[in-house]
Design a protein around this motif. Sequence first.
Motif, mmCIF file in Angstrom:
data_model
loop_
_atom_site.group_PDB
_atom_site.id
_atom_site.type_symbol
_atom_site.label_atom_id
_atom_site.label_comp_id
_atom_site.label_asym_id
_atom_site.label_seq_id
_atom_site.Cartn_x
_atom_site.Cartn_y
_atom_site.Cartn_z
ATOM 1 N N VAL A 1 37.160 33.570 40.131
ATOM 2 C CA VAL A 1 36.047 33.464 41.332
ATOM 3 C C VAL A 1 37.010 33.689 42.451
ATOM 4 N N SER A 2 36.576 34.787 43.290
ATOM 5 C CA SER A 2 37.285 34.703 44.543
ATOM 6 C C SER A 2 36.256 34.726 45.791
ATOM 7 N N GLN A 3 34.906 35.073 45.417
ATOM 8 C CA GLN A 3 33.608 34.813 46.505
ATOM 9 C C GLN A 3 33.042 33.649 46.366
ATOM 10 N N PHE A 4 32.554 33.181 47.378
ATOM 11 C CA PHE A 4 31.776 31.970 47.126
ATOM 12 C C PHE A 4 30.521 32.092 48.183
ATOM 13 N N ARG A 5 29.744 31.160 48.032
ATOM 14 C CA ARG A 5 28.598 30.988 48.947
ATOM 15 C C ARG A 5 28.535 29.864 49.858
ATOM 16 N N THR A 6 28.169 30.062 51.019
ATOM 17 C CA THR A 6 28.132 28.968 51.732
ATOM 18 C C THR A 6 27.217 28.911 53.072
ATOM 19 N N ALA A 7 26.470 27.844 53.503
ATOM 20 C CA ALA A 7 25.677 27.931 54.585
ATOM 21 C C ALA A 7 26.135 28.262 55.885
#
Length: 227
Positions: free
Chosen positions: A89-95
């Motif tokens: 994983v290199s990309q993430f979700r965040t609010a």
Amino acid sequence: MEIEKAYFTLPEVLRRWSMSETDLAYLAENDQLRLSVRILYLDIEFGDLEVTDDGHCHSIPWERTCFNGLLDLHVQDVFQLFRHGEVRVSQFRTARADYACLCGRREFISVRKSDLLMKREERDRFDAETNFCGASVGPQSGAFFASGDYRDVHCNGHRFRLGQIQANVVRVLHAAAQRGEPWQSGKAVLAAASSRSTKMHDVFKSKKNWSLLIESDRQGAYRLLGL
């Protein structure tokens, strides 16, 4: 003694909901639950995404920091993780931003199922929206959850895999319960469900325990049990 936690491990979540890992994976892969991983002092870039007039998407970073905390996984990474046991994983979700990604020398991190976490607010959101209850407090009357197509239903601690017409019946009854009118004419429900049969028993004869899902008043009306 229980401590106040900001997040929970996968085994803790599964015990609370008396749910199988397969069911939780289904919810996460269909973006009905968000799973997270712990980032421990890694360089993370946060930014916004902007779509230009020609349809191209550009990233606009506004912060790069040594981050310590939880970030959510994208659906495609959750999908691969549950099938292969590990994912890079290199990309993430965040609010807090349109995107979050690794920056600096670290190109990716390896995530295993044992690394998966769920934030308290995500667990509590799912509890409230579905009436799921913790195993520690015992089953609650009216605990109900259905997949988007209503073919996979949990009701009062029981799981039902339904055919299309059966799913249509449950969808109609659930909508009625949400309107505050749980008891509905069986014939009207079957008609709304596009059933050729006029008897509820015939529609659910393949489910020997269907009385644990749908309750009859013995006068031609039906409702979802406990709702």
